[in-house]
Design an enzyme around this catalytic site. Structure first.
Site, PDB file in Angstrom:
ATOM      1  N   HIS A  48       2.936   4.351  -1.527  1.00 11.39           N
ATOM      2  CA  HIS A  48       2.837   5.171  -2.724  1.00 11.39           C
ATOM      3  C   HIS A  48       4.284   5.233  -3.690  1.00 11.39           C
ATOM      4  O   HIS A  48       5.183   5.130  -2.991  1.00 11.39           O
ATOM      5  CB  HIS A  48       2.350   6.610  -2.350  1.00 11.39           C
ATOM      6  N   GLU A  77      10.533   3.861   2.843  1.00  7.27           N
ATOM      7  CA  GLU A  77      11.729   3.972   2.026  1.00  7.27           C
ATOM      8  C   GLU A  77      12.915   3.760   2.643  1.00  7.27           C
ATOM      9  O   GLU A  77      14.038   3.269   2.638  1.00  7.27           O
ATOM     10  CB  GLU A  77      11.759   5.079   1.076  1.00  7.27           C
ATOM     11  N   ASP A 134      23.953 -11.569   3.673  1.00  6.44           N
ATOM     12  CA  ASP A 134      24.140 -12.362   2.353  1.00  6.44           C
ATOM     13  C   ASP A 134      25.609 -12.635   2.256  1.00  6.44           C
ATOM     14  O   ASP A 134      26.222 -13.653   1.869  1.00  6.44           O
ATOM     15  CB  ASP A 134      23.389 -11.983   1.078  1.00  6.44           C
ATOM     16  N   LEU A 171       0.823  -1.029   0.220  1.00 10.40           N
ATOM     17  CA  LEU A 171       0.065   0.081  -0.051  1.00 10.40           C
ATOM     18  C   LEU A 171       0.577   1.363   0.124  1.00 10.40           C
ATOM     19  O   LEU A 171       0.352   2.287   0.006  1.00 10.40           O
ATOM     20  CB  LEU A 171      -1.071   0.040   1.079  1.00 10.40           C
TER      21      LEU A 171
END
Length: 163
Positions: free
Chosen positions: A80, A116, A130, A78
């Site tokens: 933007h 973000e 990783d 959800l």
């Protein structure tokens, strides 16, 4: 439900929806997220001395964090689509075996950039994991949180208990 406890991503029918920000003012928005990764001494020394076989861990993780911040809309249903005007991913050592990350995001627009910044910090740390997991599968990513948010109607937020 009063406005203070109303979830903005749930409509009056109880259904998830994307919030309409078309009436909001474009303002400068900033967010800073933080996280840590705890590792064994061998991994920490390998990162510091740039001898991890997969490459320069912090450079790769920095790019991964920036890319992730830019792709948040593709990961969080959800959110933007936001045109970031700035994204910085910075690492520092909290102790000999604890690496920290801060991800700063900025935009000028009708909605904030917290997700973000949080996504960038998380993916940067996941990339460290990783690249180093062959040397330490017990690394632990912790303390992911929003440190600061500025801009918009809700005002300026600064986390009370810093790191």
């Amino acid at each position: 439900m009063d406005k203070a406890t109303h979830f903005t991503h749930i409509n009056e029918k109880g259904q998830a929806h994307m919030v309409d920000v078309s009436e909001k003012l474009n303002t400068e928005r900033l967010a800073i997220a933080y996280g840590e990764i705890h590792m064994n001494r061998e991994v920490a020394e390998g990162i510091k001395n740039q001898v991890i076989k997969k490459g320069e861990v912090l450079q790769v993780a920095r790019i991964a964090g920036i890319m992730a911040a830019k792709k948040t809309v593709d990961l969080i249903p959800l959110c933007h689509s936001i045109a970031l005007t700035k994204c910085e991913v910075e690492f520092s050592w909290k102790s000999d075996q604890i690496l920290t990350v801060q991800c700063l995001t900025k935009t000028v627009g009708p909605t904030g950039v917290e997700m973000e910044a949080l996504t960038g910090a998380n993916v940067a740390l996941l990339t460290v994991y990783d690249m180093c997991k062959a040397l330490d599968r017990q690394m632990k990513i912790t303390n992911i949180r929003l440190l600061e948010k500025a801009g918009g109607k809700s005002g300026h937020f600064v986390l009370a208990d810093e790191k």
